[in-house]
Design an enzyme around this catalytic site. Structure first.
Site, PDB file in Angstrom:
ATOM      1  N   VAL A  17       1.160   5.701  -0.862  1.00 46.97           N
ATOM      2  CA  VAL A  17       0.551   6.987  -1.200  1.00 46.97           C
ATOM      3  C   VAL A  17       1.680   7.932  -1.596  1.00 46.97           C
ATOM      4  O   VAL A  17       2.729   7.981  -0.927  1.00 46.97           O
ATOM      5  CB  VAL A  17      -0.251   7.543   0.012  1.00 46.97           C
ATOM      6  CG1 VAL A  17      -0.695   8.977  -0.231  1.00 46.97           C
ATOM      7  CG2 VAL A  17      -1.450   6.643   0.305  1.00 46.97           C
ATOM      8  N   TYR A  67      -1.950   0.654  10.227  1.00 53.12           N
ATOM      9  CA  TYR A  67      -2.453  -0.701  10.437  1.00 53.12           C
ATOM     10  C   TYR A  67      -3.086  -0.869  11.818  1.00 53.12           C
ATOM     11  O   TYR A  67      -4.104  -1.542  11.959  1.00 53.12           O
ATOM     12  CB  TYR A  67      -1.325  -1.718  10.233  1.00 53.12           C
ATOM     13  CG  TYR A  67      -0.741  -1.697   8.843  1.00 53.12           C
ATOM     14  CD1 TYR A  67      -1.564  -1.709   7.724  1.00 53.12           C
ATOM     15  CD2 TYR A  67       0.638  -1.657   8.640  1.00 53.12           C
ATOM     16  CE1 TYR A  67      -1.037  -1.684   6.440  1.00 53.12           C
ATOM     17  CE2 TYR A  67       1.172  -1.636   7.360  1.00 53.12           C
ATOM     18  CZ  TYR A  67       0.333  -1.646   6.268  1.00 53.12           C
ATOM     19  OH  TYR A  67       0.842  -1.626   4.995  1.00 53.12           O
ATOM     20  N   GLU A  82       3.294  -8.159   5.361  1.00 53.83           N
ATOM     21  CA  GLU A  82       4.649  -8.004   5.912  1.00 53.83           C
ATOM     22  C   GLU A  82       4.981  -6.517   5.886  1.00 53.83           C
ATOM     23  O   GLU A  82       4.717  -5.853   4.886  1.00 53.83           O
ATOM     24  CB  GLU A  82       5.707  -8.707   5.043  1.00 53.83           C
ATOM     25  CG  GLU A  82       5.400 -10.106   4.617  1.00 53.83           C
ATOM     26  CD  GLU A  82       5.519 -11.101   5.737  1.00 53.83           C
ATOM     27  OE1 GLU A  82       6.022 -10.734   6.819  1.00 53.83           O
ATOM     28  OE2 GLU A  82       5.080 -12.240   5.539  1.00 53.83           O
ATOM     29  N   ILE A 115       0.884  -1.172   0.000  1.00 57.21           N
ATOM     30  CA  ILE A 115       0.000   0.000   0.000  1.00 57.21           C
ATOM     31  C   ILE A 115       0.915   1.213   0.000  1.00 57.21           C
ATOM     32  O   ILE A 115       1.925   1.225   0.723  1.00 57.21           O
ATOM     33  CB  ILE A 115      -0.997  -0.003   1.187  1.00 57.21           C
ATOM     34  CG1 ILE A 115      -1.997   1.144   1.071  1.00 57.21           C
ATOM     35  CG2 ILE A 115      -0.285   0.025   2.516  1.00 57.21           C
ATOM     36  CD1 ILE A 115      -3.209   1.019   2.011  1.00 57.21           C
TER      37      ILE A 115
HETATM   38  C1  LIG Z   1       2.055   4.400   5.094  1.00 55.16           C
HETATM   39  C2  LIG Z   1       1.326   5.278   4.096  1.00 55.16           C
HETATM   40  C3  LIG Z   1       0.648   4.401   3.041  1.00 55.16           C
HETATM   41  C4  LIG Z   1       0.264   6.105   4.857  1.00 55.16           C
HETATM   42  O1  LIG Z   1      -0.465   6.887   3.900  1.00 55.16           O
HETATM   43  P1  LIG Z   1      -1.356   8.145   4.332  1.00 55.16           P
HETATM   44  O2  LIG Z   1      -2.320   8.410   3.222  1.00 55.16           O
HETATM   45  O3  LIG Z   1      -0.483   9.258   4.749  1.00 55.16           O
HETATM   46  O4  LIG Z   1      -2.137   7.579   5.611  1.00 55.16           O
HETATM   47  P2  LIG Z   1      -3.467   8.225   6.258  1.00 55.16           P
HETATM   48  O5  LIG Z   1      -3.485   9.690   5.997  1.00 55.16           O
HETATM   49  O6  LIG Z   1      -4.649   7.440   5.824  1.00 55.16           O
HETATM   50  O7  LIG Z   1      -3.166   8.002   7.799  1.00 55.16           O
HETATM   51  C5  LIG Z   1      -3.699   6.920   8.533  1.00 55.16           C
HETATM   52  C6  LIG Z   1      -3.284   7.022   9.985  1.00 55.16           C
HETATM   53  O8  LIG Z   1      -1.916   6.663  10.108  1.00 55.16           O
HETATM   54  C7  LIG Z   1      -1.194   7.742  10.650  1.00 55.16           C
HETATM   55  N1  LIG Z   1       0.072   7.842   9.934  1.00 55.16           N
HETATM   56  C8  LIG Z   1       0.252   7.715   8.600  1.00 55.16           C
HETATM   57  N2  LIG Z   1       1.562   7.888   8.294  1.00 55.16           N
HETATM   58  C9  LIG Z   1       2.190   8.130   9.480  1.00 55.16           C
HETATM   59  C10 LIG Z   1       3.534   8.395   9.831  1.00 55.16           C
HETATM   60  N3  LIG Z   1       4.528   8.447   8.912  1.00 55.16           N
HETATM   61  N4  LIG Z   1       3.840   8.582  11.135  1.00 55.16           N
HETATM   62  C11 LIG Z   1       2.862   8.533  12.074  1.00 55.16           C
HETATM   63  N5  LIG Z   1       1.546   8.286  11.803  1.00 55.16           N
HETATM   64  C12 LIG Z   1       1.232   8.092  10.522  1.00 55.16           C
HETATM   65  C13 LIG Z   1      -2.026   8.990  10.388  1.00 55.16           C
HETATM   66  O9  LIG Z   1      -1.751  10.006  11.322  1.00 55.16           O
HETATM   67  C14 LIG Z   1      -3.413   8.433  10.533  1.00 55.16           C
HETATM   68  O10 LIG Z   1      -3.795   8.313  11.872  1.00 55.16           O
HETATM   69  P3  LIG Z   1      -5.036   9.175  12.448  1.00 55.16           P
HETATM   70  O11 LIG Z   1      -6.229   8.784  11.614  1.00 55.16           O
HETATM   71  O12 LIG Z   1      -5.111   8.734  13.859  1.00 55.16           O
HETATM   72  O13 LIG Z   1      -4.628  10.594  12.234  1.00 55.16           O
HETATM   73  C15 LIG Z   1       2.297   6.278   3.395  1.00 55.16           C
HETATM   74  O14 LIG Z   1       3.028   6.968   4.379  1.00 55.16           O
HETATM   75  C16 LIG Z   1       3.265   5.625   2.428  1.00 55.16           C
HETATM   76  O15 LIG Z   1       2.985   5.481   1.232  1.00 55.16           O
HETATM   77  N6  LIG Z   1       4.454   5.231   2.946  1.00 55.16           N
HETATM   78  C17 LIG Z   1       5.483   4.618   2.080  1.00 55.16           C
HETATM   79  C18 LIG Z   1       5.070   3.245   1.605  1.00 55.16           C
HETATM   80  C19 LIG Z   1       4.913   2.277   2.781  1.00 55.16           C
HETATM   81  O16 LIG Z   1       5.746   2.221   3.666  1.00 55.16           O
HETATM   82  N7  LIG Z   1       3.816   1.484   2.749  1.00 55.16           N
HETATM   83  C20 LIG Z   1       3.511   0.534   3.809  1.00 55.16           C
HETATM   84  C21 LIG Z   1       4.193  -0.764   3.607  1.00 55.16           C
HETATM   85  S1  LIG Z   1       3.704  -1.590   2.127  1.00 55.16           S
END
Ligand SMILES: CC(C)(COP(=O)(O)OP(=O)(O)OC[C@H]1O[C@@H](n2cnc3c(N)ncnc32)[C@H](O)[C@@H]1OP(=O)(O)O)[C@@H](O)C(=O)NCCC(=O)NCCS
Length: 173
Positions: free
Chosen positions: A98, A141, A130, A96
């Site tokens: 973004v 998650y 994973e 996943i």
């Molecule tokens: C992980 C990822 C998908 C989150 O995307 P996002 O669109 O920013 O997530 P959301 O806005 O839906 O946030 C969901 C929740 O997680 C929290 N969160 C997301 N990223 C965070 C971070 N880097 N640090 C702390 N909290 C985080 C948000 O605060 C939110 O919590 P809340 O609803 O209590 O405020 C994005 O940071 C990403 O693409 N990371 C790189 C790829 C990756 O590592 N993917 C996961 C493994 S496959």
């Protein structure tokens, strides 16, 4: 995701979730996001050929989140994607991601909500994934109730050959 009032300037564009894309239509936007989203230091991203092979498998599904096109000159922009693989009543969330400019805006939450909804409707009983052990994605998650069920030592190999452990997380539906 609309501000609902066309007389006011929009804080955010409308977004749409798109499922059921053929591999050849998904590969472009998925790689566009993949290349921006993952830090190469950690070795989590897939290259074009790995992604192409996985997308071609019949059990793999991609959910794409993109902005709604506003005109022919302003086509939809890829925002994020979730890739899953379903085997019987078990689903794996393979990736996943973004794009950085769309983070902390609920995009991954929209994707994961839809993944879980689709899985429930298909009779899936458990979703697992994973994740690099120190990945802040754990916040996302945990919000959905995923729990740590395993540890894989040295699962990821980073750009300088450094190894990173992976946690296995799972949720029962
Ligand atoms: C992980 C990822 C998908 C989150 O995307 P996002 O669109 O920013 O997530 P959301 O806005 O839906 O946030 C969901 C929740 O997680 C929290 N969160 C997301 N990223 C965070 C971070 N880097 N640090 C702390 N909290 C985080 C948000 O605060 C939110 O919590 P809340 O609803 O209590 O405020 C994005 O940071 C990403 O693409 N990371 C790189 C790829 C990756 O590592 N993917 C996961 C493994 S496959």
């Amino acid at each position: 995701m609309s501000d609902g009032d066309s007389s006011q300037p929009r804080a955010t564009p409308d977004l749409q979730l798109i499922g059921g894309l053929a591999a050849e239509d998904a590969i472009g936007p998925v790689m566009h996001i993949m290349q921006q989203a993952f830090d190469p230091v950690y070795g989590e991203a897939w290259n074009h050929s790995q992604t192409r092979s996985m997308l071609a498998m019949p059990l793999t599904h991609v959910l794409l989140l993109e902005t709604v096109a506003t005109s022919a000159d302003a086509p939809g922009e890829p925002v994020g994607f979730a890739m899953t693989r379903r085997v019987a009543d078990e689903e794996e969330l393979l990736l996943i991601a973004v794009a950085p400019k769309w983070r902390q805006f609920g995009a991954a939450t929209m994707l994961l909500n839809q993944v879980i909804d689709n899985a429930r409707k298909a009779g899936v009983s458990r979703i697992h994934l994973e994740m690099r052990s120190n990945n802040p994605a754990v916040h996302l998650y945990s919000k959905f109730g995923f729990q740590t069920v395993g540890l894989r030592k040295d699962y990821y190999r980073g750009s300088d050959n450094h190894r990173f452990d992976a946690l296995t997380l799972a949720i029962h539906l």
